[in-house]
Enzyme design. Structure first.
Site, PDB file in Angstrom:
ATOM      1  N   GLY A  28      -4.237   5.883  -2.832  1.00  0.00           N
ATOM      2  CA  GLY A  28      -3.610   7.058  -3.057  1.00  0.00           C
ATOM      3  C   GLY A  28      -1.935   7.142  -2.433  1.00  0.00           C
TER       4      GLY A  28
ATOM      5  CG  PHE B 251       1.659  12.881   5.677  1.00  0.00           C
ATOM      6  CD1 PHE B 251       2.857  13.820   5.763  1.00  0.00           C
ATOM      7  CD2 PHE B 251       0.791  12.375   5.072  1.00  0.00           C
ATOM      8  CE1 PHE B 251       1.913  13.618   6.927  1.00  0.00           C
ATOM      9  CE2 PHE B 251       0.108  12.110   7.308  1.00  0.00           C
ATOM     10  CZ  PHE B 251       0.682  12.442   7.325  1.00  0.00           C
ATOM     11  N   GLY B 252       2.944   9.806   2.658  1.00  0.00           N
ATOM     12  CA  GLY B 252       2.822   8.577   3.347  1.00  0.00           C
ATOM     13  C   GLY B 252       1.392   7.556   1.940  1.00  0.00           C
ATOM     14  CE  LYS B 253       2.674   1.820   0.612  1.00  0.00           C
ATOM     15  NZ  LYS B 253       2.717   0.380   0.589  1.00  0.00           N
ATOM     16  CB  VAL B 254      -4.593   7.615   0.727  1.00  0.00           C
ATOM     17  CG1 VAL B 254      -5.931   8.641   1.514  1.00  0.00           C
ATOM     18  CG2 VAL B 254      -3.229   9.065   1.056  1.00  0.00           C
TER      19      VAL B 254
ATOM     20  CG  ASP C  81       1.758  20.953  -3.813  1.00  0.00           C
ATOM     21  OD1 ASP C  81       1.946  21.269  -4.968  1.00  0.00           O
ATOM     22  OD2 ASP C  81       1.507  19.770  -3.273  1.00  0.00           O
TER      23      ASP C  81
END
Ligand SMILES: *[C@@H]1O[C@H](CO)[C@@H](O)[C@H](O)[C@H]1NC(C)=O
Ligand SMILES: *[C@@H]1O[C@H](CO)[C@@H](O)[C@H](O)[C@H]1NC(C)=O
Ligand SMILES: *[C@@H]1O[C@H](CO)[C@@H](O)[C@H](O)[C@H]1NC(C)=O
Ligand SMILES: *[C@@H]1O[C@H](CO)[C@@H](O)[C@H](O)[C@H]1NC(C)=O
Ligand SMILES: *[C@@H]1O[C@H](CO)[C@@H](O)[C@H](O)[C@H]1NC(C)=O
Ligand SMILES: *[C@@H]1O[C@H](CO)[C@@H](O)[C@H](O)[C@H]1NC(C)=O
Ligand SMILES: *[C@@H]1O[C@H](CO)[C@@H](O)[C@H](O)[C@H]1NC(C)=O
Length: 796
Positions: free
Chosen positions: A475, A479-482, A593
């Protein structure tokens, strides 16, 4: 067993007809009485709950108490735990219900679906058994319904003894809730709960007032606590032997001068109930009327004396006293006259049973309101004695049954002077107790709470993610990559790697750790650990095998469409998570959110709310909102928050309403490719709903599967979430309740397919569903896939 039920109705009819026929033939009133004597009351709500148990428990009397479902419970700060008695100390002579308990570390609520409003019995079982981990004798807690305080700062007996607290409370809506609130720093527990419907006409609205003499009206508005229920002169009556599942104790222990009384009894078959129906076996069974205490046959010089029962009472409360009489001692009419006194005051002068009942051995009862002002020395005295002025035969006086019920006070309490909302109703408050009890302290936002979070080394994270292999990316967020991570033991992890160059990233990283490290809940994604070595910002979560909810609704992920029931269960899970967030911690938390990509599904499709990077502590009691720059996702954003930049929990409720429509319609919250009026799902759905054309936009996979009643309830909930003004939106707890109800309505249709109209179906569930009602026990739905209902378990 849908077919079986239909059969049941069919075969009932001839029985009823033949009974009517029998009644028409019956000319003897005694026959009518004995038919009446077999009158049965079937409670429409009958919840028997063995708290903390893992399986259901059958008592010796045949009643089955179901375990309260594990699944729907709270964890973390408002932790609830099932505990059992240590085997070495468990007192096996007490009921098996007392071998397990549910322990609460924070305010927690059981809610029960009520199929028919009216008075309900609530019975609470407490036994502070020995347990290695929790000291139950140290518990101090308050128990309340939605509007009545049942117990205030209650402490169980030490050394432990079993206590059953019994109440009769009126229920007007479709649920009754029981909230357990431990005193700060303490805990609460409960071993078993009964919530059972009582007959409508069990207790009248009025009673004879003793002081000032006259009539007291308004009993039906009050809650009652059963303080004593005595089968005077007779045996103990256990619940299965009573017409309404009540327990009647013996009276011997309450006689002030035992030698003044002697018991007398006749066969229960001789007891008659009046033909006018003014007393029925539901008021008291014939076992109560067939025994009595009468004046002892002592050849004392003075034949005039009273029989006196003395019972401890709370002088701050007024009481309702019900006395049962039945002349089983006389051989002929008009020979028994006596006086009845309560607290030394005349309650009935020259009670003449035979003229009141026009016969011997006919059941009779009378209710009295005893004013708190007449209670001295914390006792209630009930006395019967001959009327010295009456010239009739042998002086005698009798009593067959006695019920003493505490009446709720102006605070709506049965214990103390605090109302459910914590306000004090005592006039001049003792000491410095303020009018409002302000709970809890705020969330310490400054300090990082690392308590439950594991610190990973960068090397460990690298190893788990194969050095951040792009192939392991599952994902990508703001915030960044998972990454999918794999530990040595094969445990899968979701590893989120922040982008260190982003200022927002650092804030969100910290917020997420702060929030998640203090939250543990079945429906919130668990943060397992973090790593901030070498300027990295890495968060490690439990792995959610089925990914975001959104992928199961539309798009190209290739998942099969979820059934309506699965969708409801997912929504209920997410609602539970949000409800916990809003109410569970010492100060509520606003997610900010809420959207279908932030609701993740585990391998069993259990929904968990994720991504707390934008979360904020909810406004404290003095504030009405938190002023903040608008954050969130387009299409889900609360328009009021957007306009006023003032954040409340109701902004999450709005976003959740959008999620509900997304789930129903299987389309995204914003779809710019659609014609203009359809771009924004919330607006479009509300527009279709107003025109009564919602079916046009429902996911085609659901058409023909959703029960109309379930759909109606669901849409009602979704619509309320989208109200323009936050104050008009329901709380997440209310949303949760309505979704549970929608699921129940859907279940009902699946159990009884093709019966009646949707409204009839709804009714049918409420009244008769064999799975939810009656002996199968307790209400509503848990959040497991188990079709059997459990109490909706909510924190608050
Ligand atoms: C308590 O709950 C746990 C799961 O949380 C379960 O394994 C255990 O059997 C339960 N114990 C009892 C006594 O019900
Ligand atoms: C009590 O539990 C212990 C271990 O937990 C067990 O060894 C012992 O046999 C148990 N005693 C009884 C009476 O069940
Ligand atoms: C449990 O709590 C009670 C009341 O606070 C205390 O008197 C008792 O010593 C405690 N028992 C244990 C085993 O800690
Ligand atoms: C009735 O009185 C007798 C004699 O005192 C006693 O033995 C008996 O237990 C009593 N019965 C009840 C039901 O109290
Ligand atoms: C019976 O009790 C009443 C009320 O307490 C009292 O007034 C009366 O004198 C008593 N009768 C006798 C004979 O003791
Ligand atoms: C008790 O007395 C007060 C004052 O006389 C009266 O207002 C109240 O209604 C009485 N309550 C009952 C239960 O009799
Ligand atoms: C009050 O109660 C106590 C204990 O039950 C008793 O000893 C005392 O006689 C009672 N006083 C009155 C006035 O009834």
């Amino acid at each position: 067993m849908p077919a079986g039920e239909k059969h049941g109705v069919g075969t009932m009819r001839p029985v009823v007809l033949s009974l009517l026929f029998f009644l028409l033939l019956a000319t003897d009133t005694n026959v009518a009485s004995s038919v009446l004597a077999s009158v049965k009351f079937t409670p429409s709500d009958n919840y028997l709950l063995d708290c903390g148990a893992s399986t259901s428990t059958q008592l010796n009397d045949g009643r089955v108490f179901r375990s309260d479902p594990q699944s729907s419970s709270f964890l973390s700060t408002n932790e609830d735990i099932n505990v059992s008695a240590d085997n070495s100390t468990a007192d096996l002579s007490v009921s098996p219900l007392y071998l397990t308990a549910r322990v609460f570390n924070g305010r927690s609520t059981y809610s029960f679906f009520v199929s028919k409003p009216g008075r309900h019995w609530i019975r609470l079982y407490f036994y502070a058994f020995a347990n290695a981990k929790y000291n139950l004798t140290s518990a101090v807690f308050t128990v309340s319904t939605d509007d009545i305080v049942l117990l205030h700062d209650f402490t169980p007996d030490s050394p432990a003894s079993a206590v059953v607290k019994e109440y009769l409370v009126g229920v007007s809506g479709d649920k009754v809730s029981l909230t357990f609130a431990p005193k700060k720093g303490s805990l609460a527990f409960i071993n078993a709960v009964e919530v059972v419907s009582a007959p409508d006409n069990l207790i009248a609205d009025f009673a004879a007032a003793i002081s000032p003499a006259g009539q007291f009206n308004g009993v039906s508005k009050l809650a009652l606590e059963v303080a004593y229920r005595l089968n005077v002169g007779g045996r103990e009556i256990v619940p299965v032997d009573d017409t309404l599942g009540r327990k009647w104790r013996t009276d011997g222990g309450f006689l002030k001068v035992p030698a003044a009384a002697q018991n007398v009894s006749v066969s229960t078959k001789t007891i008659k109930y009046p033909d006018d129906g003014s007393v029925t076996p539901l008021i008291a069974p014939s076992t109560v009327y067939s025994s009595a205490d009468e004046m002892a046959n002592s050849n004392t010089a003075d034949p005039n004396f009273n029989i006196t029962w003395e019972m401890a009472a709370d002088p701050a409360f007024s009481y309702l006293i019900r006395m049962h009489f039945c002349d089983i001692v006389c051989k002929s009419l008009n020979t028994l006259y006596f006086n009845v006194y309560i607290n030394g005051l005349m309650a009935v002068s020259t009670l003449d049973l035979s003229s009141l009942t026009s016969g011997l051995a006919v059941a009779y009862y009378k209710d009295f309101a005893v004013n708190a002002t007449t209670i001295t020395n914390s006792t209630i005295l009930v006395q019967v004695g001959p009327n010295p002025d009456s010239a009739s035969g042998t002086p005698n006086a009798i009593l067959n049954g006695l019920e003493v019920l505490k009446m709720s006070n102006a605070a709506g309490s049965l214990d103390g002077l605090f109302a459910v909302d914590g306000s004090y109703h005592g006039g001049a408050a003792p000491g410095s107790i303020a009018t409002k009890v302000v709970p809890g302290v705020g969330l310490a936002l400054g300090a990082l709470t690392m308590g439950l979070v594991v610190i990973f080394t960068l090397a460990e994270v690298r190893e788990a993610t194969k050095n951040f292999d792009e192939k392991e990316v599952i994902g990508i967020g703001g915030f960044g990559k998972v990454y999918l991570g794999m530990q040595d033991d094969g445990t899968k992890l979701a590893i989120k790697r922040g982008n260190p160059s982003s200022e927002q990233g650092i804030n969100e990283f910290q917020t997420e750790i702060q929030m998640l490290s203090k939250l543990r809940h079945r429906h919130l994604v668990s943060l397992i650990g973090c790593c901030d070595e070498n300027n990295e910002m890495i968060l490690v979560y439990e792995f959610m095998a089925n990914g975001p909810l959104r992928d199961h609704l539309y798009g190209s992920a290739g998942h099969p469409p979820l059934s309506w029931k699965q969708r409801l269960e997912v929504c209920i899970g997410a609602a539970r998570g949000l409800h916990y967030l809003h109410t569970g911690a010492s100060q509520g938390i606003i997610h900010r959110d809420v959207k279908t990509t932030n609701i993740l599904l585990d391998e069993n499709l259990v929904a968990k709310v994720a991504d707390f990077g934008l979360s904020k502590a909810a406004p404290s009691l003095e504030q009405t909102h938190v002023s903040t720059a608008v954050k969130g996702s387009f299409g889900y954003l609360d328009p009021e928050y957007f306009r006023r930049q003032q954040l409340t929990e109701k902004s999450d409720v709005y976003s959740f309403g959008v999620v509900l429509f997304e789930v129903l319609c299987a389309r995204s919250a914003i779809n710019p490719a659609l014609p203009r009026e359809q771009v924004n799902l919330a607006e479009w759905a509300m527009q279709c709903h107003r025109k009564g054309q919602l079916e046009k936009i429902i996911d085609p996979h659901l058409v023909g599967i959703i029960s109309p009643a379930s759909l109606k309830k669901y849409v009602e909930a979704a619509e309320k979430c989208l109200a323009d003004h936050g104050v008009d939106r329901p709380s997440m707890g209310d949303v949760l309740w309505n979704l549970e109800y929608a699921l129940q309505l859907q279940d009902a249709v699946m159990e009884h397919p093709g019966e009646g109209s949707s409204d009839e179906k709804a009714n049918h569930v409420a009244q008769e569903s064999p799975v939810r009602k009656g002996d199968e026990g307790h209400a509503v739905i848990n959040d497991d896939s188990t079709p059997i209902a459990g109490p909706l378990f909510q924190g608050r």
